[in-house]
Design a protein around this motif. Structure first.
Motif, PDB file in Angstrom:
ATOM      1  N   LEU A   1       0.892  -1.191   0.031  1.00  0.00           N
ATOM      2  CA  LEU A   1      -0.191   0.096  -0.152  1.00  0.00           C
ATOM      3  C   LEU A   1       0.804   1.344  -0.040  1.00  0.00           C
ATOM      4  O   LEU A   1       0.526   2.292  -0.834  1.00  0.00           O
ATOM      5  CB  LEU A   1      -0.793   0.101   1.043  1.00  0.00           C
ATOM      6  CG  LEU A   1      -1.834   1.011   1.253  1.00  0.00           C
ATOM      7  CD1 LEU A   1      -2.980   0.899   0.109  1.00  0.00           C
ATOM      8  CD2 LEU A   1      -2.833   0.947   2.655  1.00  0.00           C
TER       9      LEU A   1
ATOM     10  N   LEU B   1       2.242   1.713  -3.488  1.00  0.00           N
ATOM     11  CA  LEU B   1       1.291   1.992  -4.356  1.00  0.00           C
ATOM     12  C   LEU B   1       1.118   3.630  -4.030  1.00  0.00           C
ATOM     13  O   LEU B   1       0.876   4.454  -5.133  1.00  0.00           O
ATOM     14  CB  LEU B   1       0.024   1.321  -4.290  1.00  0.00           C
ATOM     15  CG  LEU B   1      -1.119   1.311  -5.115  1.00  0.00           C
ATOM     16  CD1 LEU B   1      -0.666   0.570  -6.348  1.00  0.00           C
ATOM     17  CD2 LEU B   1      -2.476   0.752  -4.652  1.00  0.00           C
ATOM     18  N   SER B   2       0.872   4.302  -2.796  1.00  0.00           N
ATOM     19  CA  SER B   2       0.617   5.484  -2.671  1.00  0.00           C
ATOM     20  C   SER B   2       1.803   6.238  -2.872  1.00  0.00           C
ATOM     21  O   SER B   2       1.625   7.442  -3.581  1.00  0.00           O
ATOM     22  CB  SER B   2       0.482   5.618  -1.166  1.00  0.00           C
ATOM     23  OG  SER B   2      -0.464   4.854  -0.711  1.00  0.00           O
TER      24      SER B   2
ATOM     25  N   PHE C   1       1.702   6.595  -7.016  1.00  0.00           N
ATOM     26  CA  PHE C   1       0.759   7.602  -7.152  1.00  0.00           C
ATOM     27  C   PHE C   1       0.940   9.048  -6.987  1.00  0.00           C
ATOM     28  O   PHE C   1       0.547   9.891  -7.635  1.00  0.00           O
ATOM     29  CB  PHE C   1      -0.588   7.349  -6.560  1.00  0.00           C
ATOM     30  CG  PHE C   1      -1.861   8.108  -6.639  1.00  0.00           C
ATOM     31  CD1 PHE C   1      -2.277   8.096  -7.928  1.00  0.00           C
ATOM     32  CD2 PHE C   1      -2.446   8.699  -5.464  1.00  0.00           C
ATOM     33  CE1 PHE C   1      -3.394   9.310  -8.306  1.00  0.00           C
ATOM     34  CE2 PHE C   1      -3.218   9.774  -5.797  1.00  0.00           C
ATOM     35  CZ  PHE C   1      -3.912   9.827  -7.161  1.00  0.00           C
TER      36      PHE C   1
ATOM     37  N   ILE D   1      -7.424   4.001  -3.523  1.00  0.00           N
ATOM     38  CA  ILE D   1      -6.477   3.700  -2.641  1.00  0.00           C
ATOM     39  C   ILE D   1      -6.854   3.724  -1.258  1.00  0.00           C
ATOM     40  O   ILE D   1      -6.655   3.057  -0.215  1.00  0.00           O
ATOM     41  CB  ILE D   1      -5.188   4.575  -2.720  1.00  0.00           C
ATOM     42  CG1 ILE D   1      -4.530   4.427  -4.251  1.00  0.00           C
ATOM     43  CG2 ILE D   1      -4.091   4.468  -1.858  1.00  0.00           C
ATOM     44  CD1 ILE D   1      -3.243   5.310  -4.649  1.00  0.00           C
TER      45      ILE D   1
ATOM     46  N   LEU E   1      -5.855  -4.945  -5.077  1.00  0.00           N
ATOM     47  CA  LEU E   1      -4.389  -4.602  -5.214  1.00  0.00           C
ATOM     48  C   LEU E   1      -3.869  -4.721  -6.596  1.00  0.00           C
ATOM     49  O   LEU E   1      -3.255  -4.189  -7.164  1.00  0.00           O
ATOM     50  CB  LEU E   1      -3.579  -5.235  -4.199  1.00  0.00           C
ATOM     51  CG  LEU E   1      -2.194  -4.813  -4.018  1.00  0.00           C
ATOM     52  CD1 LEU E   1      -1.795  -3.425  -3.821  1.00  0.00           C
ATOM     53  CD2 LEU E   1      -1.270  -5.678  -2.948  1.00  0.00           C
TER      54      LEU E   1
ATOM     55  N   LEU F   1      -5.421  -2.343  -9.018  1.00  0.00           N
ATOM     56  CA  LEU F   1      -5.069  -0.919  -8.747  1.00  0.00           C
ATOM     57  C   LEU F   1      -3.536  -0.847  -9.342  1.00  0.00           C
ATOM     58  O   LEU F   1      -3.114   0.047 -10.035  1.00  0.00           O
ATOM     59  CB  LEU F   1      -4.668  -0.634  -7.271  1.00  0.00           C
ATOM     60  CG  LEU F   1      -6.285  -0.211  -6.708  1.00  0.00           C
ATOM     61  CD1 LEU F   1      -6.273   0.046  -5.447  1.00  0.00           C
ATOM     62  CD2 LEU F   1      -6.333   1.374  -7.311  1.00  0.00           C
TER      63      LEU F   1
END
Length: 368
Positions: free
Chosen positions: A9, A12-13, A16, A75, A101, A104
């Motif tokens: 996570l 991913l953040s 992004f 998210i 996930l 995404l």
């Protein structure tokens, strides 16, 4: 092996956040406010070309903001789902989080590709021409397969696509076809499809069932806008009119409404037969001719700059992708090395992975 959800996570953040910084949502909001003022002007539609440019730019900017906001929300939702699954030791919830996930990650990769399309014309609509090469009737059939592949790709994304001209082959398939794809960044996406495509298969037109190799060429140009119009003197063009034709040379129009424009200095030829009237076909042909002349002018300028700078780096190889249907099933891009054995899906328009890989490959070349 258990997934480290917090680490995934966080990654991913972070990715992004980098993409968001490039797309600049605050800047997009300012741009939207300015465009909305222009769009609300009383005399906007007095100039239809400018009005369409303003409304199109407004639509693209709003879609970008919506996409950024939606992804941020997804998210956050994933974070909540992971927290619920971990605290409740709920295997089903964690399995759902794992699936979310994966989706995404794939969507984020596509969004990242968008940040790589910074070319002068990447935002434009695209005009695509496919032409049969060596291989006889198999090449003409392959050309028709490629045309369908790109039209299906556009349909999958909800993009408007319009066939402008088709020249049918005598036995099967097409000699050439030109179509327009109208969508934000259509040229940015499809420009990496330009080049020579190669098909290897057992020929359905060979009664001895022999393997045949055939070729087709794909040309992609950006559709010109109002601000980059190129003046084409009447003395530089030759205009012929004729009747539209269908498969096998069959006439599909009882009037001479189709138009062929030859640009005498460059030898560029553009034909249009999709519109109902000769006037409409002539206007459409001139628009595509001007797009090709603009691209030619820019290419000549770029070549001159490279020559002056002593840049001798080779350009793309002509043969950029192979489609093998026998003795095995494989589509492979020779530039990016991306490949798949799902040939039916590719010919049905599932080419996003090839396009994304091509865009990344092109950016890597530019950064060398």
């Amino acid at each position: 092996m258990a997934i480290d959800f917090p680490a995934e996570l966080q990654a991913l953040s972070s990715t992004f956040g980098q993409i968001e910084a490039v797309l600049d949502p605050a800047g997009l909001e300012r741009k939207i406010a300015e465009l909305e003022v222009e769009a609300s002007a009383p005399g906007l539609w007095d100039d239809q070309d400018n009005a369409q440019a303003v409304t199109s730019a407004l639509s693209i900017a709003k879609a970008d903001v919506d996409r950024i906001q939606a992804f941020a929300s997804r998210i956050d939702d994933l974070g909540v789902l992971i927290e619920m699954g971990v605290e409740g030791h709920d295997a089903d919830t964690l399995a759902e989080a794992e699936a979310d996930l994966a989706v995404l990650k794939k969507d984020l990769a596509s969004m990242e590709v968008r940040t790589l399309m910074t070319g002068e014309w990447d935002e434009r609509d695209a005009v695509v021409t496919v032409r049969s090469g060596a291989g006889g009737v198999d090449a003409a059939d392959f050309t028709a397969m490629l045309m369908r592949m790109y039209l299906r790709w556009a349909e999958r994304h909800g993009y408007a696509a319009k066939v402008l001209d088709t020249s049918y082959a005598e036995e099967a398939g097409i000699k050439s076809a030109t179509f327009e794809v109208s969508a934000p960044y259509a040229f940015g996406h499809l420009s990496v499809e330009a080049g020579t495509h190669r098909l290897v298969r057992i020929s359905p037109f060979d009664n001895q069932g022999r393997r045949q190799t055939s070729f087709a060429a794909v040309e992609v140009i950006p559709l010109i806008g109002q601000t980059d119009h190129i003046d084409v003197p009447e003395t530089d063009i030759k205009i012929d009119v004729f009747r539209s034709s269908g498969p096998g040379g069959q006439s599909v129009n009882t009037t001479d409404s189709a138009v062929r424009i030859t640009h005498l200095p460059s030898g560029i030829v553009v034909s249009m037969q999709d519109e109902k009237s000769q006037i409409q076909n002539r206007a459409a042909a001139m628009r595509v001719l001007q797009s090709r002349l603009l691209l030619l002018k820019k290419a000549e300028e770029a070549a001159q700059k490279k020559e002056l700078a002593g840049d001798i780096k080779a350009s793309w190889g002509d043969q950029m992708r192979s489609y093998v249907l026998h003795p095995y099933q494989m589509v492979k891009d020779l530039r990016t090395e991306h490949e798949t054995s799902q040939t039916d899906k590719v010919f049905d328009g599932d080419i996003d992975d090839f396009i994304d890989a091509g865009i990344r490959w092109r950016r890597a070349l530019e950064n060398e």
